[in-house]
Design a protein around this motif. Structure first.
Motif, PDB file in Angstrom:
ATOM      1  N   ALA A   1       0.829  -1.200   0.000  1.00 13.25           N
ATOM      2  CA  ALA A   1       0.000   0.000   0.000  1.00 13.25           C
ATOM      3  C   ALA A   1       0.867   1.255   0.000  1.00 13.25           C
ATOM      4  O   ALA A   1       0.479   2.295  -0.521  1.00 13.25           O
ATOM      5  N   ALA A   2       2.063   1.146   0.577  1.00  7.50           N
ATOM      6  CA  ALA A   2       2.969   2.288   0.602  1.00  7.50           C
ATOM      7  C   ALA A   2       3.729   2.400  -0.715  1.00  7.50           C
ATOM      8  O   ALA A   2       4.719   3.121  -0.798  1.00  7.50           O
ATOM      9  N   LYS A   3       3.287   1.660  -1.722  1.00 13.62           N
ATOM     10  CA  LYS A   3       3.848   1.719  -3.067  1.00 13.62           C
ATOM     11  C   LYS A   3       5.331   1.352  -3.096  1.00 13.62           C
ATOM     12  O   LYS A   3       6.107   1.898  -3.869  1.00 13.62           O
ATOM     13  N   LEU A   4       5.727   0.438  -2.216  1.00 17.24           N
ATOM     14  CA  LEU A   4       7.097  -0.048  -2.256  1.00 17.24           C
ATOM     15  C   LEU A   4       7.112  -1.302  -3.122  1.00 17.24           C
ATOM     16  O   LEU A   4       6.332  -2.234  -2.880  1.00 17.24           O
ATOM     17  N   PRO A   5       7.953  -1.331  -4.149  1.00 16.32           N
ATOM     18  CA  PRO A   5       7.987  -2.505  -5.021  1.00 16.32           C
ATOM     19  C   PRO A   5       8.581  -3.701  -4.280  1.00 16.32           C
ATOM     20  O   PRO A   5       9.381  -3.535  -3.354  1.00 16.32           O
TER      21      PRO A   5
END
Ligand SMILES: Nc1ncnc2c1ncn2[C@@H]1O[C@H](COP(=O)(O)OP(=O)(O)OP(=O)(O)O)[C@@H](O)[C@H]1O
Ligand code: SF4
Ligand SMILES: [Mg+2]
Lengths: 285, 610
Positions: free
Chosen positions: B138-142
Motif C-alpha cells: 500500500a505504501a507503493k514499495l515494489p
C-alpha cells in the motif's frame, strides 16, 4: 583554551589533585633540603627500627629504618624525585612521539595512516609490562633508560586515542576552509587541528604520568629500574618484602606513596577531562 | 463525534534560571477525526513541542504547566502510564523527521514490522507477515515481500520514510503525528511521500497533525492550519483561507519572504532580526512579534494582543489585522547588475572518479561522482547548480576550489588553467567557497575577527593585528553585523549570523568567484530572505561571480540568472533561469519543478495526486 583551563582550576578534583602533586613535587625538588638523612647512609646499629610513634621507635628516624639501617623517610623523599622525574619526562616523550604521529596519520589519512596504524597495532600486541622488561634487559638500568623504555612502550597509547580525535576534527569544514584560505598543511595542523585535540592531550598526559609511576615502580621492584644507587619506591618494596613480618611499615609506606601519587594523577586527569571537554562546554549561548 | 485531539489552553514551559518560561503558550485547537491539521512555523516556534507533548517525550526541564491535551476526550498527561503505553504507537502513531536514523539499523524491515505488530497483539506470525506485506504494498514499495529481508541501510531515504509510514498506519491509528516528514528527503520525493500520507490518511480515516515550516505545502495538504510564532498560535483557520488572505502580519511576512517559482520575480520581504529565544522571551512584554512587525504601534507593546476572529473559523492574535493586506516588500533594487561578457570560469569535460573501499595497495570500486561536466560562468554572473542528492553538485564545488583533484577535464579561470596554478595564495585570493554547514565551517576556538581575516595569516603572510581588526570592521559592516561581533566566538552566534561570518571570510580577499554549497538550506525562511538580499547587494558592491548550489528552485530563480541542472553526475540541461524553468526539456528538470507546491493555495498541485 585559556578559558577552559581557568574553568578547570575551579573544579574540586583538579584543585585537590594539584594540591597533592604540589606536595609531592616539593619533596622531589627540595629532597636535599628536607630529607633528614642521606638516603644512602647506612646505620647498621639500628636496622629495621619501626616509626617513631611505635614502641621501640627512634626519634632520629621518623619513619624507621630499613634492613640496612637507612632512613625510610629520606628514601621516600628521594624516591619521589625519581618517580616525578620519570613521570614527567616519560609522559612528555611519549606524548610528543604519539601526538606527532597521530596528527600525521589522522590528517593525511590514506597510506600514511595505514602504515602508522599497523605499527601501533604490532606494537600494542605485546603486553606493555613484558615489552618494557625486555627493553630494560636490552638497555640496562638507569634513570634515562627507564624513561626511554616507557616512552618507547607508551607512545602508542597517545597515538591511537589521538588519531581518532584528529580524524573527527579533520572532518570539520573549517579545516578544509583553512586550506582554501592558503594555509599550508603544517599551518592547518598546528593552528586548526591541534588546538582542538589539545584538551584531550592534556588529559592523556596526566593519566600517562600515573602509568609511568606504576611502571617505574614495577621495573625497580624487579631490579631492572633506575639502579641500586638511586632510591626508588619499587626498590623499597622489593627490599621490605623479606622482612615483612618484622617490619610491615617498610612495605606499607612506599606502597602508600605510590598509591597517593597515582591517585593524584588520575584525579587530575579525570577533573581535566570533565572541564576541558570543549564539546560539552562551548555550546549553548 | 468525539474530537480526535483537542488542545485546551495548552502551555508547555521550560525552567530557565529558576523561572518558568512558556515554550508553547495557551494553544488551543480542535482536530476532528479524518482531518489534517497543519502546525506551521519557523524553528523555535514551538511546533515540535506539541508532538512531543502528545508522546509525553518533552525534553528535560520542559513540562505541561497548564491546560490540557485531550485524545478522544482523555487527558494525555493525566492518564496512567499503562494506558498511555497502550495508546502510543497503536492508536497514536508517529512519522519522524529523520527516516534514516529512525529505523533500527541492525534489524531487517520484516523484523521491525513483526515486533511492532506483535506488541500490539497481532495473533500469528503468518498474520503479521501478511499485514506487513499488505502495508508495504500500500505504501507503493515494489517487491514488498523481498523488502522484509532487507536492512534499513540498503534503502534510500525516501524508501525508509515509506516503510515508516507503512509502519505507522499498520495498527489503524486514530491519530498520526508527522513532524516535518519530508524535510530530510530529496525534493523530488516530497510529492509522492505527501501523496502517500494523504492517501493513507483518507483510507484509514485517520486524524493527522502535520508539522511543517512550509506554508505553501501546508495549504495544499491540510484542512486547517495553525501558524505559530514564539510559542503562540498567531493565526489559525481553514488552510486555504489563511494562505489566501493572511490576517496576521507574521503570516503575511513569511509569505512575502519566500521567493516564488512561478509568479513574477519580486523583491523579498525582509523581517529584521530573528525569532526570540526562550531566554529573550522572558523579558518581552506585549506582542512577541512587535520587534519585527512592520505594523507595530505603541499599543502593541502595552499588552498581549487578543485572539480576534477575522472570519468564521479564522482567527488571528493581532490588533491591526485590517492593515495586514497592505504589507508589501520594497521594490527590487538590484536589477541594474548585469553579468559581464567575458567568461571568468570555463569548465571543460570535468570528471571525478572516486575509488571506494580501497586498501593501501589499491583495489576498490570506482564511483563516478561527476561523469562529464562542461559549463562557464561570466564575470559578475550568478549561476545556479541544481539536482537531487548524490547527483554530484558538491563534488563539482570541491573540484572548483581545489579540495579535490579532477580525474579528467580542465578548469580554466581567467584564462589560466587552475590545475596548473601552483601558487596557492593566488588561487585562494581569486576563488573562495562558502560552506553549507556554518557550524562545522567555523573553528569554535577562533573569535570572529580571527575567522573573517584568516586569509591574512595564511602561508608566509603575517598581517599585523591592527590591520586585521580594521578589515574585520569593514567586513562585518558589509555583511550587516555590528562591529562588536568581532570578539565573539561562533558558539555565541545564531545560525543566520554564523552564515554571514562564513560569507565574510570568503569575501575577505575580494575573490572574483564564490562557490556556495547549499548556504541557505538549513535556515529559516525569514533568515534565508535576509541572506539572499545580502548576496544580491554584495554582488552590486563588490563585483564577484558565484556558483550557487541549491536544491530549492524558488531560491535559485530569485537569485541567479542562469541554471545548470545536474542528474547522475552529468549536466543534463543548462540555460537562462527563465527559459529552463518555463520550458524544461529534461524529465529530471520537470520532476524538480513539479515538486514545488504552487504559491496560490487554490491552484492545484499536479504532483500531489488525488
Ligand atoms: N569522498 C568520496 N568518496 C567516495 N564517493 C564519494 C565521495 N564524495 C562523494 N562521493 C559520491 O559521489 C556522488 C556525488 O556526490 P556529491 O556529494 O557530489 O552529491 P551532491 O549532489 O552534492 O548531493 P547532496 O545534494 O546530497 O549534497 C555520490 O554518489 C557520493 O556518494
Ligand atoms: S499586535 Fe501589533 S506588533 Fe503584534 S502583530 Fe499585530 S500589529 Fe504587529
Ligand atoms: Mg552536497
Amino acid at each position: 583554551m585559556a578559558d577552559a583551563l581557568a574553568r578547570s582550576l575551579r573544579s574540586p578534583r583538579v584543585l585537590i589533585a594539584l594540591g597533592m602533586l604540589l606536595c609531592i613535587g616539593f619533596c622531589a625538588v627540595f629532597a636535599g633540603l628536607i630529607a633528614p638523612h642521606d638516603p644512602g647512609d647506612q646505620n647498621l646499629l639500628s636496622i629495621l627500627t619501626p616509626p617513631a610513634w611505635v614502641d621501640g621507635g627512634d626519634r632520629n628516624y621518623l619513619l624507621g629504618t630499613d634492613s640496612l639501617g637507612r632512613d625510610v623517610l629520606s628514601r621516600l623523599i628521594y624516591g619521589a624525585r625519581t618517580a616525578m622525574l620519570v613521570a614527567l619526562f616519560a609522559s612528555f616523550g611519549a606524548m610528543v612521539i604519539g601526538t606527532v604521529l597521530a596528527h600525521i596519520a589522522g590528517y593525511f589519512g590514506g597510506a600514511v595512516d595505514w602504515l602508522i596504524g599497523r605499527a601501533v597495532d604490532v606494537w600494542m600486541s605485546f603486553p606493555p609490562v613484558i615489552l618494557s622488561l625486555i627493553l630494560m634487559v636490552g638497555l640496562g638500568t638507569g634513570l634515562s633508560k627507564v624513561i626511554l623504555a616507557i616512552v618507547l612502550v607508551d607512545w602508542t597509547r597517545f597515538c591511537r586515542v589521538l588519531r581518532s580525535e584528529v580524524l573527527i576534527v579533520t572532518r570539520h569544514d573549517y579545516v578544509a576552509a583553512a586550506r582554501l584560505l592558503g594555509f599550508t598543511h603544517r599551518q592547518t595542523i598546528v593552528r586548526e587541528v591541534f588546538p582542538a585535540t589539545a584538551p584531550l592531550l592534556i588529559t592523556l598526559v596526566s593519566l600517562e604520568m600515573a602509568i609511568a609511576v606504576i611502571v617505574e615502580a614495577i621495573l625497580s621492584f624487579v631490579g631492572l629500574g633506575v639502579g641500586a644507587d638511586q632510591p626508588a619506591w619499587g626498590q623499597m618494596i622489593a627490599d621490605a618484602r623479606q622482612y615483612v613480618y618484622q617490619s610491615p611499615w617498610n612495605l606499607l609506606l612506599p606502597i602508600l606513596a605510590i598509591f597517593i601519587t597515582v591517585t593524584a594523577f588520575n584525579l587530575l586527569g579525570d577533573g581535566l577531562r570533565r572541564t576541558l571537554d570543549v564539546r560539552l562546554a562551548e555550546t549553548g549561548r | 463525534m468525539a474530537l480526535a485531539l483537542q488542545a485546551k489552553n495548552l502551555t508547555v514551559s521550560a525552567r530557565i534560571d529558576g523561572a518558568l518560561v512558556p515554550a508553547v503558550r495557551a494553544l488551543s485547537f480542535d482536530l476532528e477525526p479524518g482531518r489534517i491539521l497543519g502546525l506551521v512555523g519557523e524553528s523555535g516556534a514551538g511546533k515540535s513541542m506539541v508532538g512531543r507533548a502528545i508522546a509525553q517525550l518533552l525534553p528535560a526541564g520542559f513540562s505541561i504547566t497548564s491546560g490540557a491535551l485531550l485524545f478522544e476526550g482523555e487527558d494525555v498527561a493525566g492518564m496512567p502510564p499503562r494506558r498511555r503505553r497502550a495508546l502510543l504507537g497503536r492508536a497514536i502513531a508517529f512519522i519522524p523527521q529523520a527516516p534514516m536514523t529512525s529505523l533500527n539499523p541492525v534489524l531487517t524491515v520484516g523484523a521491525q514490522f513483526d515486533e511492532h505488530l506483535a506488541r500490539f497483539g497481532a495473533a500469528s506470525r503468518r498474520a503479521r507477515r501478511d499485514r506487513a506485506v499488505a502495508m508495504l504494498t500500500a505504501a507503493k514499495l515494489p517487491h514488498a515481500a523481498g523488502l522484509l529481508g532487507q536492512y534499513p541501510h540498503q534503502l534510500s531515504g525516501g524508501m525508509c520514510q515509506r516503510v515508516l509510514i507503512a509502519l505507522a498506519f499498520s495498527t489503524d491509528p486514530r491519530l498520526v503525528v508527522a513532524d516535518e516528514p519530508t524535510t530530510a528527503l530529496d525534493v523530488t520525493t516530497h510529492p509522492p511521500i505527501l501523496t502517500l500520507i494523504a492517501d493513507m490518511q483518507r483510507q484509514h480515516g485517520t486524524a493527522v497533525i502535520f508539522i511543517t515550516h512550509d506554508l505553501r505545502l501546508a495549504a495544499q495538504l491540510c484542512d486547517q492550519v495553525t501558524v505559530m510564532y514564539a510559542g503562540r498560535a498567531v493565526e489559525s483557520g481553514p488552510a486555504r483561507a489563511v494562505l489566501a488572505t493572511p490576517a496576521h502580519p507574521y503570516t503575511r511576512c513569511l509569505q512575502l519572504a519566500n521567493p516564488s517559482l512561478r509568479a513574477e520575480r519580486r523583491a523579498l520581504y525582509v523581517m529584521p532580526e530573528q525569532m526570540p529565544s526562550l531566554r529573550q522571551l522572558r523579558d518581552l512584554v506585549g506582542c512577541h512579534f512587535a520587534p519585527r512587525c512592520p505594523l507595530v504601534t505603541d499599543e502593541c507593546r502595552r499588552g498581549e494582543p487578543p485572539d480576534i476572529a477575522v472570519a468564521t473559523g479564522h482567527r488571528a492574535a493581532c490588533i491591526r489585522t485590517a492593515a495586514t493586506a497592505g504589507i508589501a516588500a520594497a521594490v527590487r533594487d538590484d536589477v541594474a547588475v548585469r553579468a559581464g561578457e567575458q567568461p571568468l570560469l570555463q569548465v571543460v569535460g570535468l570528471q571525478k572518479i572516486y575509488t571506494v573501499g580501497a586498501g593501501p595497495f589499491g583495489g576498490g570500486r570506482a564511483v563516478a561522482a561527476v561523469k562529464r561536466a562542461s559549463f562557464s560562468i561570466a564575470e559578475n554572473e550568478f549561476v545556479a547548480l541544481v539536482g537531487e542528492s548524490g547527483s554530484g553538485k558538491s563534488t563539482i564545488a570541491k573540484l572548483l576550489v581545489g579540495i579535490e583533484q579532477p580525474t579528467a577535464g580542465r578548469i580554466v579561470f581567467a584564462g589560466e588553467d587552475l590545475a596548473a596554478t601552483r601558487n596557492r595564495a593566488q588561487r585562494a585570493a581569486s576563488v573562495q567557497m562558502v560552506f553549507q554547514d556554518p557550524q562545522s565551517a567555523l573553528n569554535p576556538r577562533r573569535r570572529v575577527a580571527s575567522i573573517v581575516t584568516q586569509i591574512m595569516e595564511a602561508g608566509s603572510r603575517h598581517a599585523d593585528w591592527d590591520q586585521r581588526l580594521a578589515r574585520t570592521k569593514d567586513l562585518l559592516a558589509e555583511v550587516g553585523l555590528s562591529a562588536d561581533f568581532a570578539t565573539r566566538l561562533p558558539g555565541q552566534l545564531s545560525g543566520g549570523q554564523r552564515q554571514r561570518i562564513n560569507i565574510a571570510r570568503a569575501l575577505c580577499a575580494l575573490p572574483r568567484l564564490l562557490v556556495a554549497d547549499e548556504i541557505v538550506s538549513g535556515l529559516d525562511v525569514s533568515i534565508q530572505a535576509q541572506l539572499l538580499n545580502l548576496l544580491a547587494r554584495l554582488r552590486a558592491e563588490l563585483d564577484f561571480a558565484m556558483l550557487f548550489i541549491s536544491h530549492d528552485l524558488s531560491v535559485v530563480r530569485h537569485l541567479c540568472s542562469r541554471v545548470l541542472v545536474m542528474y547522475d553526475g552529468e549536466i543534463v540541461e543548462q540555460g537562462p533561469v527563465a527559459a529552463v524553468f518555463d520550458n524544461p526539456q529534461h524529465p529530471h528538470t520537470r520532476a524538480l519543478i513539479s515538486s514545488v507546491p504552487p504559491d496560490e493555495p487554490q491552484a492545484p498541485w499536479a504532483a500531489l495526486k488525488a
